[in-house]
Structure formats: C-alpha cells, structure tokens
Write an enzyme that holds these catalytic residues in place. Structure first.
Site, short mmCIF file in Angstrom:
data_model
loop_
_atom_site.label_atom_id
_atom_site.label_comp_id
_atom_site.label_asym_id
_atom_site.label_seq_id
_atom_site.Cartn_x
_atom_site.Cartn_y
_atom_site.Cartn_z
N CYS A 1 -51.77 -48.48 -15.05
CA CYS A 1 -51.79 -47.45 -14.11
C CYS A 1 -51.54 -46.03 -14.76
O CYS A 1 -52.10 -46.01 -15.90
CB CYS A 1 -50.80 -47.52 -12.98
N ARG B 1 -46.72 -49.15 -12.09
CA ARG B 1 -47.39 -49.69 -10.95
C ARG B 1 -48.12 -51.13 -11.39
O ARG B 1 -48.19 -51.81 -10.72
CB ARG B 1 -48.26 -49.02 -10.01
#
Length: 283
Positions: free
Chosen positions: A243, A248
């Site tokens: 990410c 994430r």
C-alpha cells in the site's frame, strides 16, 4: 465405497475450513484462553487507542517496530524488533494474539511482522476491539504488564519483498502485485502529498477494507476466494502486496495465507519507496 467418498469429501471440507480460519480467533474463543500463561494478547494500534483495552493485553503499537529512514514506516532490523518484543514480554514460544481498534490494518501489520520474524503461532482477533466489546468481554483502562523475556527471531525472508523483486514481478506472469489502497489512491486521483501519485505498473487493486463485513469480521473463505480470483490472484503465482507504507497490506497477506496461498510477500518499502525512485515507472 460411496461411504468412503462422502467421508473423504467431508474431511477435505473440514480441512479447508481449518486452513482458512487458522490464524483468526473469535472473541468467544479468545475469552476462553486470554488469561493463560502461554498466551499473550497484543494491542497493535496507535498508542492513544490503548485507553480502554482487553484486560491484560500488552500495548505495542506497530509503529514501535518501525523506522522512518530512508522512507516512512519501514520495519527495523530483526535484531531491533526482537529486542523490543522481548522487552514487552512477547515470546515466539507463546500464542500471540494481535488486535487493533477494528480497522484490521494495524493488527494485520503486526501479524505480518511477527510471521516475518518466524513466530509460529500468531493469530488476529477477528473483528478486533469491535468484536470484543460487542461480545461484552472484559475491558480495562489499566495497562497490562508482562515480564521481560527473550524473543529469538528466526527470520523468514520469503515473507518480505524488496524493490528489486517488485521490478522483476512487473509484467511477469508468475507474479501478481496487489495494491491494498483505495481505488482513488490506486488511480492517482486521491488528494496526496506524494510526488508521483498512481500505482506500480501491472498491479491490481484490492482495497483492504473490502475484506471485512459490516461488523469488521473477515469475510468468508468463499467470498474472499471469489474476490481474489476475480483479480487474477491465484495460488500458482507469487503474490506481492503493498500500500502506501504497507500497513494496510498485512490483512490481505493474512487472508491469502489463511486461504492456503503459499507464496505471499509484503513489499515493505511500499508505494512510498517505489514512487520516490526516479527510475521507477508509475501509472
């Protein structure tokens, strides 16, 4: 013979279910074991989110194990991480249960870091703090304490992708690169301070938020399998997830591992490193 076939089919179905759920633990099951001496529960969210937490849990924000050099939120050396984990009473000899406020991204990040360090028994609380509170399980404002111990890292380098491998993976049929950000970030249309918005060439977009349902629980293995396959993310490929800073990416890593994907890595330098390197193409 027919009976044997049904038995075999039932066994295989149970095996698949066990694999898909192996590193998730429900709030009901955690409530049965969280006080055990061989279990350590770890808050991986922001430090200020630990005000009310699972009774006895240890506060170790994922960022504690990271550095901002040469780019933001890279993991520290295995030796440094192992020292910090040991000082907080976290040992690979225990079952380590990680959780956050409910976003899954911080718990997922900690999960991946611990697997990279070779911890064999790491689980994420399904639904995280949301589920624990919804289940009316014990919470407290008092900090959890654990005696310092030794965390012996057994680094599994196959869980980490570096930029050279990501370059190799671009347009390589044996790889699939997964961008865990929002569609707007992926498209380069989101408001950002990045010099070069967009994504790594050939990467497919799977917003990490779409892996969870309205209650914050990870979706079923059938739903996740369909989601990944629709993006060309199949078990015969090496999967690299990233990410902006790879916080994430961890929950997608966890979900893929739980579905039996063997070759899954996190690109820790992430898009932040990729776009800051002038020679790298951005689309």
């Amino acid at each position: 013979m027919k009976t044997n076939k049904f038995f075999l089919l039932g066994f295989l179905m149970l095996l698949v279910a066990a694999v898909s759920a192996q590193d998730l633990i429900s709030e009901k099951d955690l409530a049965k074991i969280y006080k055990n001496n061989d279990v350590v529960v770890v808050w991986a969210g922001a430090a200020d989110g630990y005000k009310v937490h699972i009774t006895g849990s240890i506060s170790l924000p994922h960022s504690t194990l990271c550095t901002d050099q040469p780019v933001r939120n890279l993991i520290k050396s295995p030796q440094e991480m192992a020292k910090i984990l040991g000082e907080h009473g976290i040992s690979p000899d225990k079952t380590i249960v990680v959780y956050d406020e409910g976003s899954t991204k911080y718990a997922g990040r900690m999960y991946w870091m611990l697997k990279y360090l070779g911890a064999p028994n790491v689980k994420m609380l399904d639904g995280n703090m949301k589920a624990w509170k919804a289940g009316r399980k014990p919470i407290t404002g008092a900090p959890g304490k654990a005696a310092a111990t030794t965390f012996t890292a057994k680094v599994d380098a196959t869980q980490l992708a570096k930029m050279d491998e990501v370059k190799k993976a671009v347009d390589n049929a044996s790889y699939v690169i997964v961008d865990a950000r929002t569609p707007e970030e992926y498209a380069g249309t989101a408001e950002t301070e990045l010099e070069r918005p967009g994504h790594i060439p050939s990467a497919v977009n799977v917003n990490y938020e779409t892996l969870s349902d309205a209650k914050g629980l990870l979706k079923s293995s059938d739903e996740l399998t369909a989601m990944f396959k629709s993006k060309g993310i199949t078990k015969d490929k090496t999967v690299i997830v990233y990410c902006e800073t790879s916080v994430r990416a961890g929950v997608i890593y966890l979900a893929l591992k739980g579905l039996g994907y063997e070759n899954v890595k996190v690109y820790d330098g992430a898009y932040l490193e990729w776009q800051s390197t002038a020679a790298n193409t951005v689309v």
